[in-house]
Enzyme design. Sequence first.
Site, PDB file in Angstrom:
ATOM      1  N   MET A  13      -9.691   5.083 -10.939  1.00 18.47           N
ATOM      2  CA  MET A  13      -8.461   5.011 -11.968  1.00 18.47           C
ATOM      3  C   MET A  13      -8.774   5.505 -13.359  1.00 18.47           C
ATOM      4  O   MET A  13      -9.977   5.213 -13.962  1.00 18.47           O
ATOM      5  CB  MET A  13      -8.304   3.484 -11.953  1.00 18.47           C
ATOM      6  CG  MET A  13      -7.847   2.683 -10.737  1.00 18.47           C
ATOM      7  SD  MET A  13      -6.340   3.153 -10.167  1.00 18.47           S
ATOM      8  CE  MET A  13      -5.074   2.898 -11.487  1.00 18.47           C
ATOM      9  N   HIS A  49       2.038   7.968  -2.523  1.00 21.48           N
ATOM     10  CA  HIS A  49       1.443   6.907  -3.084  1.00 21.48           C
ATOM     11  C   HIS A  49       2.094   5.785  -3.375  1.00 21.48           C
ATOM     12  O   HIS A  49       3.153   5.929  -4.130  1.00 21.48           O
ATOM     13  CB  HIS A  49       0.512   7.654  -4.397  1.00 21.48           C
ATOM     14  CG  HIS A  49      -0.369   6.386  -5.071  1.00 21.48           C
ATOM     15  ND1 HIS A  49      -1.704   6.685  -4.730  1.00 21.48           N
ATOM     16  CD2 HIS A  49      -0.210   5.579  -5.980  1.00 21.48           C
ATOM     17  CE1 HIS A  49      -2.389   5.608  -5.279  1.00 21.48           C
ATOM     18  NE2 HIS A  49      -1.372   5.138  -6.164  1.00 21.48           N
ATOM     19  N   MET A  76       1.490  -4.397  -5.758  1.00 19.37           N
ATOM     20  CA  MET A  76       0.820  -5.163  -6.959  1.00 19.37           C
ATOM     21  C   MET A  76       1.411  -6.500  -6.739  1.00 19.37           C
ATOM     22  O   MET A  76       2.689  -6.791  -6.369  1.00 19.37           O
ATOM     23  CB  MET A  76       1.415  -4.533  -8.413  1.00 19.37           C
ATOM     24  CG  MET A  76       1.165  -3.152  -8.781  1.00 19.37           C
ATOM     25  SD  MET A  76       1.627  -2.855 -10.350  1.00 19.37           S
ATOM     26  CE  MET A  76       1.444  -1.009 -10.263  1.00 19.37           C
ATOM     27  N   ASP A  99      -6.163   8.553 -10.379  1.00 18.76           N
ATOM     28  CA  ASP A  99      -4.649   8.016 -10.673  1.00 18.76           C
ATOM     29  C   ASP A  99      -4.633   7.352 -12.021  1.00 18.76           C
ATOM     30  O   ASP A  99      -5.304   6.554 -12.329  1.00 18.76           O
ATOM     31  CB  ASP A  99      -4.549   6.784  -9.245  1.00 18.76           C
ATOM     32  CG  ASP A  99      -3.235   6.270  -9.578  1.00 18.76           C
ATOM     33  OD1 ASP A  99      -2.135   6.398 -10.102  1.00 18.76           O
ATOM     34  OD2 ASP A  99      -3.113   5.087  -8.827  1.00 18.76           O
ATOM     35  N   HIS A 158      -2.221   1.883  -2.474  1.00 18.83           N
ATOM     36  CA  HIS A 158      -3.058   1.545  -3.028  1.00 18.83           C
ATOM     37  C   HIS A 158      -2.673  -0.172  -3.586  1.00 18.83           C
ATOM     38  O   HIS A 158      -1.879  -0.232  -4.104  1.00 18.83           O
ATOM     39  CB  HIS A 158      -2.807   2.289  -4.407  1.00 18.83           C
ATOM     40  CG  HIS A 158      -3.484   2.101  -5.761  1.00 18.83           C
ATOM     41  ND1 HIS A 158      -3.384   2.466  -7.150  1.00 18.83           N
ATOM     42  CD2 HIS A 158      -4.614   0.997  -5.948  1.00 18.83           C
ATOM     43  CE1 HIS A 158      -4.219   2.003  -7.877  1.00 18.83           C
ATOM     44  NE2 HIS A 158      -5.102   1.078  -7.221  1.00 18.83           N
ATOM     45  N   ASP A 186       2.135   1.828  -4.634  1.00 25.96           N
ATOM     46  CA  ASP A 186       1.414   0.749  -5.579  1.00 25.96           C
ATOM     47  C   ASP A 186       1.897  -0.487  -5.200  1.00 25.96           C
ATOM     48  O   ASP A 186       3.261  -0.795  -5.279  1.00 25.96           O
ATOM     49  CB  ASP A 186       1.671   1.269  -7.009  1.00 25.96           C
ATOM     50  CG  ASP A 186       0.925   2.484  -7.269  1.00 25.96           C
ATOM     51  OD1 ASP A 186      -0.398   2.631  -7.206  1.00 25.96           O
ATOM     52  OD2 ASP A 186       1.662   3.230  -7.921  1.00 25.96           O
ATOM     53  N   SER A 225       3.321   9.183  -7.094  1.00 29.43           N
ATOM     54  CA  SER A 225       3.373   7.764  -7.143  1.00 29.43           C
ATOM     55  C   SER A 225       4.804   7.223  -7.190  1.00 29.43           C
ATOM     56  O   SER A 225       5.538   7.373  -8.321  1.00 29.43           O
ATOM     57  CB  SER A 225       2.506   7.258  -8.260  1.00 29.43           C
ATOM     58  OG  SER A 225       2.734   5.979  -8.186  1.00 29.43           O
ATOM     59  N   MET A 227      -3.166  -3.244  -5.223  1.00 29.61           N
ATOM     60  CA  MET A 227      -3.789  -3.955  -6.489  1.00 29.61           C
ATOM     61  C   MET A 227      -3.455  -5.601  -6.202  1.00 29.61           C
ATOM     62  O   MET A 227      -2.452  -6.243  -6.813  1.00 29.61           O
ATOM     63  CB  MET A 227      -2.952  -3.453  -7.673  1.00 29.61           C
ATOM     64  CG  MET A 227      -3.716  -2.060  -8.156  1.00 29.61           C
ATOM     65  SD  MET A 227      -2.514  -1.161  -9.167  1.00 29.61           S
ATOM     66  CE  MET A 227      -1.435  -0.404  -7.888  1.00 29.61           C
TER      67      MET A 227
END
Length: 220
Positions: free
Chosen positions: A140, A36, A40, A178, A69, A38, A11, A71
């Site tokens: 998660m 990975h 956000m 994750d 991913h 993220d 990540s 979010m």
Amino acid sequence: MVKNKFLVAPSLLSSHFAKIEEEIQSVEKAGADWLHIDVMDGHFVDNLTLGPPVIESIKKVTKIPLDVHLMIEKPELTVDRYVKAGASVVTFHVEACAKPIETLQALKKMGVKPGITLRPQTPVNAIEKFLELADLVLIMTVNPGWGGQTFMEGQLQKISFVREWADKNRPHLFIEVDGGINPATAKKCRDAGANVLVAGNAIFRSQNYAQSILDIRGDS
Ligand code: DX5
Ligand code: ZN
């Protein structure tokens, strides 16, 4: 090339962002299967990270698949941007999406693997009816938002539930975990049925990325 049975996805959130190209190439050389990323938005979670333009740049410096991913609120409105930026997997939160079925179908049509995920507090039946349309389910094991948190053991039963469903109905479904993944928690997740292991701190804060990846994959 023999495909690994268990995939490891470092990540990037835990990497040194000012040296992102170097960090990506280091984990690629160290044996990472996927990268990975993220995303956000400061709303679905209060942290804010990066978006499609950065992903587009990352795509230019690596050959390994980008596992995005999201979010973010209302992912149905913007998933196409992540596909265009170069994602291979796009995973969104069921809690944030008004149209999970349409979003999974749209992603599939755009040629990427659609993924669905849920917060630790959300019961697994919230995603059950969407499993048929997903290529990946992300369980998660920390509250989304930050790297470096402690693994939540209680989530293991969700992995077993999805594994049992997948073995009966959809054996190629990727089951990803994750949050708080290290060699010890990775083993528990593999034993419960996960086959994609995301790890931030356990890789990027270690002295030896290659060894950490092997340990998380269970090959050491
Ligand atoms: C948390 C992110 C994770 C995070 C994992 O919201 O989804 O991908 O970077 O970091 P570690 O492995 O350090 O818990
Ligand atoms: Zn993540």
